[in-house]
Design a protein around this motif. Structure first.
Motif, mmCIF file in Angstrom:
data_model
loop_
_atom_site.group_PDB
_atom_site.id
_atom_site.type_symbol
_atom_site.label_atom_id
_atom_site.label_comp_id
_atom_site.label_asym_id
_atom_site.label_seq_id
_atom_site.Cartn_x
_atom_site.Cartn_y
_atom_site.Cartn_z
ATOM 1 N N MET A 1 11.870 22.077 18.494
ATOM 2 C CA MET A 1 13.037 22.678 17.848
ATOM 3 C C MET A 1 12.649 24.005 17.199
ATOM 4 N N SER A 2 13.618 24.926 17.107
ATOM 5 C CA SER A 2 13.454 26.195 16.411
ATOM 6 C C SER A 2 14.397 26.221 15.207
ATOM 7 N N THR A 3 14.253 27.256 14.398
ATOM 8 C CA THR A 3 15.115 27.421 13.224
ATOM 9 C C THR A 3 16.027 28.624 13.440
ATOM 10 N N TYR A 4 17.321 28.373 13.382
ATOM 11 C CA TYR A 4 18.315 29.430 13.543
ATOM 12 C C TYR A 4 18.675 29.974 12.166
ATOM 13 N N ILE A 5 18.727 31.310 12.044
ATOM 14 C CA ILE A 5 18.964 31.944 10.743
ATOM 15 C C ILE A 5 20.349 32.588 10.741
ATOM 16 N N TYR A 6 21.190 32.164 9.805
ATOM 17 C CA TYR A 6 22.535 32.733 9.667
ATOM 18 C C TYR A 6 22.554 33.907 8.689
ATOM 19 N N GLY A 7 21.857 33.755 7.580
ATOM 20 C CA GLY A 7 21.878 34.806 6.580
ATOM 21 C C GLY A 7 20.982 34.465 5.406
ATOM 22 N N ILE A 8 20.881 35.442 4.502
ATOM 23 C CA ILE A 8 20.060 35.313 3.305
ATOM 24 C C ILE A 8 20.975 35.329 2.085
ATOM 25 N N VAL A 9 20.697 34.466 1.116
ATOM 26 C CA VAL A 9 21.469 34.411 -0.126
ATOM 27 C C VAL A 9 20.492 34.364 -1.298
ATOM 28 N N ALA A 10 21.033 34.520 -2.506
ATOM 29 C CA ALA A 10 20.206 34.376 -3.697
ATOM 30 C C ALA A 10 19.828 32.910 -3.888
ATOM 31 N N GLY A 11 18.676 32.686 -4.470
ATOM 32 C CA GLY A 11 18.181 31.329 -4.640
ATOM 33 C C GLY A 11 19.147 30.380 -5.324
ATOM 34 N N PRO A 12 19.863 30.829 -6.388
ATOM 35 C CA PRO A 12 20.791 29.922 -7.073
ATOM 36 C C PRO A 12 22.116 29.699 -6.335
ATOM 37 N N HIS A 13 22.248 30.199 -5.125
ATOM 38 C CA HIS A 13 23.514 30.070 -4.390
ATOM 39 C C HIS A 13 23.948 28.607 -4.328
ATOM 40 N N PRO A 14 25.236 28.336 -4.541
ATOM 41 C CA PRO A 14 25.712 26.941 -4.505
ATOM 42 C C PRO A 14 25.419 26.277 -3.164
ATOM 43 N N ASP A 15 25.308 24.954 -3.213
ATOM 44 C CA ASP A 15 25.108 24.197 -1.983
ATOM 45 C C ASP A 15 26.299 24.376 -1.053
ATOM 46 N N LEU A 16 26.049 24.234 0.239
ATOM 47 C CA LEU A 16 27.110 24.328 1.233
ATOM 48 C C LEU A 16 27.909 23.033 1.274
ATOM 49 N N PRO A 17 29.120 23.087 1.816
ATOM 50 C CA PRO A 17 29.880 21.846 1.991
ATOM 51 C C PRO A 17 29.091 20.840 2.814
ATOM 52 N N GLU A 18 29.261 19.584 2.501
ATOM 53 C CA GLU A 18 28.525 18.539 3.214
ATOM 54 C C GLU A 18 28.866 18.556 4.694
ATOM 55 N N ARG A 19 27.853 18.460 5.510
ATOM 56 C CA ARG A 19 27.973 18.374 6.955
ATOM 57 C C ARG A 19 28.701 19.587 7.555
ATOM 58 N N MET A 20 28.213 20.761 7.222
ATOM 59 C CA MET A 20 28.696 21.967 7.892
ATOM 60 C C MET A 20 27.855 22.156 9.144
ATOM 61 N N ASP A 21 28.469 22.023 10.290
ATOM 62 C CA ASP A 21 27.738 22.133 11.545
ATOM 63 C C ASP A 21 27.506 23.587 11.911
ATOM 64 N N GLY A 22 26.365 23.823 12.561
ATOM 65 C CA GLY A 22 26.017 25.176 12.962
ATOM 66 C C GLY A 22 26.131 25.376 14.460
ATOM 67 N N VAL A 23 25.228 26.172 14.997
ATOM 68 C CA VAL A 23 25.239 26.482 16.420
ATOM 69 C C VAL A 23 24.459 25.405 17.175
ATOM 70 N N GLY A 24 24.547 25.493 18.510
ATOM 71 C CA GLY A 24 23.791 24.566 19.344
ATOM 72 C C GLY A 24 24.628 23.411 19.837
ATOM 73 N N ALA A 25 24.080 22.675 20.785
ATOM 74 C CA ALA A 25 24.761 21.519 21.365
ATOM 75 C C ALA A 25 23.741 20.380 21.499
ATOM 76 N N PRO A 26 23.928 19.306 20.709
ATOM 77 C CA PRO A 26 24.984 19.158 19.692
ATOM 78 C C PRO A 26 24.650 19.998 18.462
ATOM 79 N N PRO A 27 25.692 20.464 17.735
ATOM 80 C CA PRO A 27 25.431 21.247 16.526
ATOM 81 C C PRO A 27 24.830 20.376 15.435
ATOM 82 N N LEU A 28 23.843 20.911 14.743
ATOM 83 C CA LEU A 28 23.191 20.196 13.653
ATOM 84 C C LEU A 28 23.588 20.816 12.318
ATOM 85 N N PRO A 29 23.460 20.073 11.236
ATOM 86 C CA PRO A 29 23.938 20.568 9.932
ATOM 87 C C PRO A 29 23.217 21.841 9.483
ATOM 88 N N VAL A 30 23.973 22.712 8.852
ATOM 89 C CA VAL A 30 23.394 23.905 8.235
ATOM 90 C C VAL A 30 22.806 23.497 6.890
#
Length: 246
Positions: A1-30
């Motif tokens: 497996m590889s790591t797909y990068i969407y973007g960079i945020v500040a360290g204190p950035h709030p957590d993402l919504p639970e089970r936000m799927d990303g790219v790929g098939a099948p998509p895995l959680p961001v």
């Protein structure tokens, strides 16, 4: 497996919504990969990932969701790293740069404006503003058996006048809209549009920018303005949208 990068945020950035799927098939959680004062939005993908249209939509969706509560520095579509460790290494190496860009883009979004001419309307306008061309057309030289040379001359004059109008209209659109924005990025000529501009807009003043677009539409009906946004500020991630790790 590889790591797909969407973007960079500040360290204190709030957590993402639970089970936000990303790219790929099948998509895995961001997930958020934190490193000191910075963090990367990533997901696991197959090493041989060939991103498609659904992946592009997922990429944009992650960045839009992540950008709602705070600044996000978007990576270009398809950015891959061999693994999480490679991403963390890049965060350390470019920490100052990423921190500066996040500060600059805080509360900012991007609007893309593509402009084309309504050909019938602009031809009517060009003839109305140019007595020489109008006289030639009104004399029906083009339609009543004028010589080949006369027809060619008229066609060339009309084309040259329209080209000049394209340049002036492109400049007018830019000047009218950039007054309500903080930065502008122009795509190279030859994109197929009269002009293709991206504007960096503070969220608090986006209403003023959109009003300026509407005013252009009313006052310049020969222009077709197509607006996309608000978008993550892709065009303003540089100087220095980072090369993907690895």
């Amino acid at each position: 497996m590889s790591t797909y990068i969407y973007g960079i945020v500040a360290g204190p950035h709030p957590d993402l919504p639970e089970r936000m799927d990303g790219v790929g098939a099948p998509p895995l959680p961001v997930r958020i990969l934190r490193c000191g004062e910075l963090a990367a939005l990533v997901s696991d993908v197959p090493a041989d990932l060939r991103p498609g249209r659904r992946d592009l939509e997922a990429h944009h969706g992650v960045l839009s969701e992540a950008g709602a509560p705070g600044a996000v520095l978007p990576m270009r579509f398809g950015s891959l790293a061999p693994d999480d460790e490679a991403v963390l290494t890049i965060l350390v190496q470019r920490a100052d740069h990423y921190a500066e860009r996040l500060r600059a883009l805080h509360s900012r979004v991007e609007y893309n404006v593509k402009v084309s001419h309504n050909e019938r309307a602009v031809l009517h306008q060009v003839l109305g503003e140019n007595p020489e061309l109008r006289a030639m057309v009104e004399a029906n030289q083009l339609l009543r058996g004028g010589s080949y040379e006369q027809k060619l001359e008229l066609g060339e004059k009309v084309a040259a006048t329209v080209r000049a109008r394209e340049a002036s209209d492109a400049d007018h659109v830019r000047r009218a809209l950039e007054a309500t924005t903080e930065a502008v990025h122009a795509e190279p000529a030859g994109s197929g549009w009269l002009t293709d501009l991206s504007f960096l807009v503070h969220r608090d003043t986006a209403g003023g920018f959109l009003c300026a677009v509407d005013e252009l539409r009313v006052n310049q009906p020969h222009l077709d303005l197509r607006v996309r946004g608000p978008l993550p500020p892709y065009s303003f991630a540089e100087p220095g949208t980072a090369e993907p790790a690895g």
